[in-house]
Design an enzyme around this catalytic site. Structure first.
Site, PDB file in Angstrom:
ATOM      1  N   HIS A  62      28.851  27.214 -66.371  1.00 52.86           N
ATOM      2  CA  HIS A  62      28.595  26.818 -65.637  1.00 52.86           C
ATOM      3  C   HIS A  62      29.713  27.361 -64.515  1.00 52.86           C
ATOM      4  CE1 HIS A  62      33.010  24.824 -65.977  1.00 52.86           C
ATOM      5  NE2 HIS A  62      32.329  24.797 -67.338  1.00 52.86           N
ATOM      6  N   ASP A 164      37.460  29.240 -66.918  1.00 52.53           N
ATOM      7  CA  ASP A 164      36.731  27.830 -66.913  1.00 52.53           C
ATOM      8  C   ASP A 164      35.613  28.082 -66.121  1.00 52.53           C
ATOM      9  OD1 ASP A 164      35.231  25.329 -68.115  1.00 52.53           O
ATOM     10  OD2 ASP A 164      37.109  24.640 -68.118  1.00 52.53           O
ATOM     11  N   GLU A 194      29.801  20.540 -63.283  1.00 58.02           N
ATOM     12  CA  GLU A 194      29.724  20.988 -65.264  1.00 58.02           C
ATOM     13  C   GLU A 194      31.344  19.352 -65.060  1.00 58.02           C
ATOM     14  OE1 GLU A 194      32.026  21.255 -69.764  1.00 58.02           O
ATOM     15  OE2 GLU A 194      32.217  21.353 -67.851  1.00 58.02           O
ATOM     16  N   GLU A 195      32.339  20.379 -64.761  1.00 60.92           N
ATOM     17  CA  GLU A 195      33.692  19.497 -64.634  1.00 60.92           C
ATOM     18  C   GLU A 195      33.823  17.783 -64.301  1.00 60.92           C
ATOM     19  OE1 GLU A 195      35.456  21.224 -66.575  1.00 60.92           O
ATOM     20  OE2 GLU A 195      35.715  23.264 -66.269  1.00 60.92           O
ATOM     21  N   HIS A 303      42.474  24.319 -68.029  1.00 63.42           N
ATOM     22  CA  HIS A 303      42.458  23.638 -66.775  1.00 63.42           C
ATOM     23  C   HIS A 303      44.047  23.422 -66.555  1.00 63.42           C
ATOM     24  CE1 HIS A 303      39.491  20.680 -67.296  1.00 63.42           C
ATOM     25  NE2 HIS A 303      38.513  22.300 -68.172  1.00 63.42           N
TER      26      HIS A 303
END
Lengths: 332, 351, 340
Positions: A62, A164, A194-195, A303
């Site tokens: 992603h 990420d 995606e998140e 994150h």
């Protein structure tokens, strides 16, 4: 590869506003793929045609990153906001953010008697504006921002925001570069949103309709001081996922990946992730179901603005993906 | 095969969500004489087809009961050979201390979830509910030997044989929802005795406990005209809210509510009358938490029903049911299917 | 007044028949085809064979409410909530039960009989019951069936200065907007989907979006407003009278940015008031539309309402009119060549 990592992690692309990072990836891959297209949600889909003897395989990483979205601007020019993707309020305190147009801001909080009161509604962004009108010249409601910060190059280990899952995007791009001729019809999909719920992978998988889907994403590790229990460590090699909270990977595909790693002496580790999900879960449930699995890049401090990966692990993921695609992908 | 025999056989087998393949052979053996085709799909759903009589296109009814069970998975093997684990599906950690388990490594290992003796508890410790990450499994092997047999990601099940209680009550693990699979078995046996126009897909679904996944993909693949989920529902017991539980031994439960197509519900009610079976009724205000929830919104929508077997102590190793309820649910479904024809399917508007 | 009829009609998820009948009567003659599906969605189509992008509008017919789950020996009715309702709004309200719309009241233990400690806590739904005046269980069962649904008993009326009040503004106001929009002239293929079961998980729109497979989607909602006493302006989310509220992100969708920008451009160009929906919470049918098939560019446009999911909500008539105006401009813009 390091230059590519630096370029991608430093670019802008929160969930739902992935334009800038998509353009950058498109530049990288357009000469390498046979077809490149963008779908209605913004997924970037690059196809490397097979010779008709192999399988149809979808790889997904992603492009989107976590961020914030502006929900109001007060009279003094302070911005209130909501999260885009999952993060905890303490991670944000004192951090710098940057908007698509280059406007920068810092996040701080209302006065708190106790740090436990820290909630997103207590936080605001200061963009250095003196009043609402000045602020509104630069930022509007609905605009998104991401963490600001350059890549830290620590030699074998790299730290940045948005590892990420830009590091997964790098793994896909490198795989595309190194793959050469192969039997399989391979779709390299750089997904969106995606998140916020594995949304891009879902529509992309519906369109591609593959037989096998492999996501490449980051995973947590259990090797930091007094961490939660988890057997994955940074530098321990490519993580082959067994389970996370979004899916159980197809056991035959997982075993196949383990065999490939063993045969090619690629360092690997098995991963059971108790919190977190990946695009593979969306691929798995597409139409009448597809075989889905995940190759993960171990990553510390996910994150946060300082996500850390290991160069050796990244290489191992690329090797594992390349060797898998060179093989027959007949699953027992 | 007798319904009870199959239920016992399935209950005592292992099939944690995502790892149900070990159940395929039992199903193949049991259903081979009752159906025309059998297959599995990429997620491991077991699909048996029994063709109806008459000309195509025949209406089709999909029966879905999930064969997966809640279980555990190895997350770490520590230096002293203790296995740490996480859950697959929802398990209350409070049932685990002192439980015997099976670790499914390269070979099966017997394990015990160890506990601190009461003599050594510090003040107040016994008032705390244990957390899963504090628990561990002892298999009596040192780490060096254990790592040859067990690796990260291996699954763990409760070790529990079926116990026959008085008055045809049975207790065991994974009746949720192997009882539903046994209901389908009973139904297939009844179908042999009836004249059936509809094609029947008997599906033992996978990964229900972790998000209705098997039903999601199998319904998409099969595109049935009608979908019926067969699952368990909460049985009665002291201190439970009466409007949320059903009595054991008083017959199968049919559910009404937005997840259930009214016409399908009505036909189930009618079928119960035709079959001479007492049923109990449950009202689900929103989601039912069963495969029916996934089936209903597949593609252009599938009119869906839900038939349940009352079950006490759900998600434990001593789930308890009454065999009568299982057998009657099978008969009910058979009479339902016997009443399905082209006209019924074409008239399936909501209400 | 169609909004009055819609607001007062009962339509808990799974029981939208009365609402559907009202809408059908209003739109027959305005559209070319009316289809329905097995879950109860009603899909009204204008110009089905016309070229040009297929546009799906979704407004949901269902409302939050309650459902009867049991009978006490004494004849009181046990109930559960269908959709998100704060327990604290239930006490001391009048309701209508079942198809016959029997009057009932929601009661609980009187305050006089409660311990001082009990008074400190909200009364929970499980400790309340509905009283329809039944003599006993048998009498109650003659009048009410298990699974009958229950709605708030609220009269719709005009209110204050340009407002209206009534129940179920979420989303009857969206249905009313869509009905008005169908009165507009257009050459585009329009799929007006009056959906079901939104409040319990965007169920109807999942099926409708798969079936229609549109090129663009617009969700029409009566959305949250938080302009309450003691809430500071930056947390108002939407304001009544400030125009249609455009979604920037919610729990189920992030709108297509080109469509969002076009709506803003049209509003500014025509000097129509508009505002953003300044929260990311809540999900609408837009979520299902945007993920149908290979993905659909989608936006959400809402009429702000105070006190939704409660017995009485309040909306502003000007917001309603301006929402219809903005959407009709949007259709003209698509006719003129706008594409996401």
């Amino acid at each position: 590869m390091k230059d590519l990592v630096k370029k991608l992690v430093e670019s802008y692309g929160p969930a739902g506003d992935e334009g800038p990072v998509r353009q950058m990836i498109e530049e990288e891959i357009k000469e390498l793929a046979d077809e490149v297209r963008v779908d209605a949600l913004g997924n970037l889909i690059a196809r490397k045609k097979g010779n008709g003897k192999g399988k149809k395989v979808m790889l997904a990483a992603h492009m989107d990153e976590i961020g914030i979205i502006v929900t109001s601007i007060d009279d003094k020019g302070f911005l209130r906001f909501a999260p885009v993707g999952g993060w905890s309020p303490p991670t944000l305190l004192g951090k710098r953010v940057i908007f698509a147009n280059g406007t920068s801001g810092v996040i701080h909080t209302e006065h708190l008697d106790d740090i436990k009161e820290l909630k997103v509604t207590k936080l605001f962004i200061d963009i250095g504006a003196s009043d609402k009108a000045t602020a509104s010249e630069n930022v509007g409601i609905g605009d998104m921002a991401v963490f600001y910060g350059p890549l830290f190059d620590m030699g074998e280990r790299w730290v940045a925001k948005a590892m990420d899952d830009r590091i997964g995007c790098v793994v896909l791009i490198e795989t595309l570069r190194q793959l050469g001729a192969c039997d399989h019809d391979v779709y390299f999909v750089f997904t969106v949103q995606e998140e916020v719920g594995l949304r891009g992978a879902r529509t992309a998988a519906y369109g591609v309709d593959p037989e096998i889907g492999i996501a490449c994403d980051v995973t947590r590790v259990g090797d930091t001081p007094k961490s939660h229990i988890m057997e994955v460590s940074l530098g321990g090699g490519a993580a082959i996922k067994v389970k996370d909270s979004s899916l159980i990977c197809h056991p035959a595909l997982r075993k196949h990946l383990v065999e490939i790693a063993k045969e090619n002496k690629i360092p690997y580790q098995l991963e059971v992730l108790e919190r977190g999900g990946t695009d593979a879960a969306a691929m798995q449930l597409s139409r009448a179901g597809i075989i889905a699995g995940v190759i993960s890049v171990p990553c510390r401090y996910i994150h946060s603005p300082s996500e850390m990966v290991d160069a050796g692990d990244v290489k191992a993921c690329v090797d594992l993906l390349v060797q898998s695609l060179k093989g027959s992908m007949v699953l027992q | 095969m007798q319904v009870k025999e199959l239920l016992k056989n399935l209950s005592e087998s292992a099939g944690v969500a995502g790892f149900e393949h070990g159940l395929h052979s039992s199903l193949r053996a049991a259903w081979e004489p009752l159906v025309h085709e059998m297959s599995t799909d990429v997620l491991g759903n077991f699909v048996a087809k029994r063709r109806g009589v008459g000309e195509e296109p025949r209406p089709s009814v999909m029966l879905a009961a999930h064969m997966d069970e809640v279980g555990m998975m190895v997350t770490k093997i520590d230096e002293r050979g203790y296995i740490r684990f996480t859950q697959v599906g929802g398990i209350d950690p409070r049932i685990l201390p002192g439980m015997e388990v099976t670790v499914h490594g390269r070979r099966q290992l017997a394990g015990i979830i160890g506990t601190k003796p009461p003599h050594l508890l510090s003040a107040g410790e016994e008032d705390k509910a244990p957390k899963m990450e504090e628990l561990f499994i002892d298999v009596g092997l040192a780490q060096e030997r254990l790592v040859d047999v067990v690796e990260i990601g291996d699954v763990i099940t409760f070790q529990r044989d079926v116990t026959e209680l008085a008055n045809d009550f049975l207790a065991g693990k994974s009746f949720d929802d192997r009882a539903g699979v046994a209901v389908i078995h009973s139904c297939l046996q009844w179908l042999e005795k009836l004249c059936i126009t509809a094609d029947v897909y008997a599906v033992a679904t996978v990964q229900e406990e972790i998000g209705l996944k098997g039903a999601t993909v199998s319904t998409y693949g099969l595109e049935p005209d009608i979908g019926i989920a067969i699952d368990v529902c909460h049985g009665d017991g002291p201190g439970q809210p009466e409007d949320l539980v059903s009595e054991l031994g008083k017959g199968p439960v049919i559910t009404m509510g937005p997840n259930i197509a009214p016409r399908v519900y009505e036909l189930l009610e009618q079928a119960a009358k035709d079959a001479g079976i007492e049923v109990q009724v449950d009202v689900a205000p929103a989601q039912t938490g069963t495969d029916a929830w996934a089936m209903q919104i597949s593609r252009h929508g599938v009119p869906t029903g839900l038939v349940s077997v009352p079950l006490r102590y759900m998600h434990t190793s001593v789930e308890t049911l009454h065999l009568d309820d299982v057998e009657k649910a099978g008969k009910l479904l058979a009479f339902f299917i016997a009443a399905v024809n082209r006209g019924f399917v074409e008239g399936l508007v909501w209400s | 007044m169609v909004l009055k009829m819609l607001s007062e009609a009962p339509g808990v998820a799974g029981h939208e028949q009365a609402v559907r009948a009202i809408i059908r009567a209003e739109i027959e003659g305005l559209v070319d085809v009316i289809e329905s599906d097995t879950i109860g969605n009603m899909i009204a189509i204008k110009n089905p064979d016309a070229p040009g992008p297929k546009i799906m509008f979704a407004a949901h017919m269902d409302e939050v409410g309650m459902i009867i789950t049991g009978f006490e020996r004494s004849g009181f009715l046990r109930f559960r909530k269908a959709g998100g309702i704060d327990d604290r709004v239930l006490l001391s309200k009048t309701v209508r039960v079942g198809k016959e719309q029997l009057p009932g009241v929601i009661g609980s233990k009187p305050i006089h009989l409660q311990e001082p400690r009990e008074r400190q806590h909200p009364v929970r739904m499980r400790d309340m019951y509905i009283d329809i005046g039944a003599k006993n269980k048998e009498d109650a069962q003659k009048r009410v069936k298990l699974g009958d649904v229950v709605v708030f008993d609220t009269q719709y009326s005009e209110f204050g200065d340009g407002f209206v009040k009534g129940k179920a503004m979420d989303d009857r106001v969206g249905c009313a907007v869509l009905i008005s929009l169908l009165k507009e002239q257009t050459s585009l293929p329009i799929y007006a989907c009056f959906t079901v079961q939104e409040e319990i998980g965007l169920r109807g729109s999942a099926i409708a979006a798969h079936r229609v497979h549109p090129d663009m989607g617009v969700a029409l909602e009566g959305t949250v407003s938080n302009e309450l006493a003691e809430v500071e302006p930056e947390f108002h989310v939407t304001n009544l009278g400030a125009g249609p509220a455009l979604t920037v992100m919610d729990a189920a969708t992030i709108p297509n940015r080109k469509m969002l920008k076009e709506l803003i451009r049209l509003a500014e160009h025509s000097e129509l008031p508009y505002q953003f929906r300044r929260t990311t919470g809540g999900g609408t049918d837009a979520g299902r539309m945007s993920l149908a098939h290979t993905g659909v560019p989608t936006v959400g446009v809402s009429v702000p309402c105070r006190y939704i999911h409660a017995p009485v909500s309040v909306a502003c008539q000007d917001d309603f009119k301006n929402t219809v105006k903005l959407l009709s401009l949007f259709l003209k813009s698509i006719e003129g060549g706008f594409r996401p």
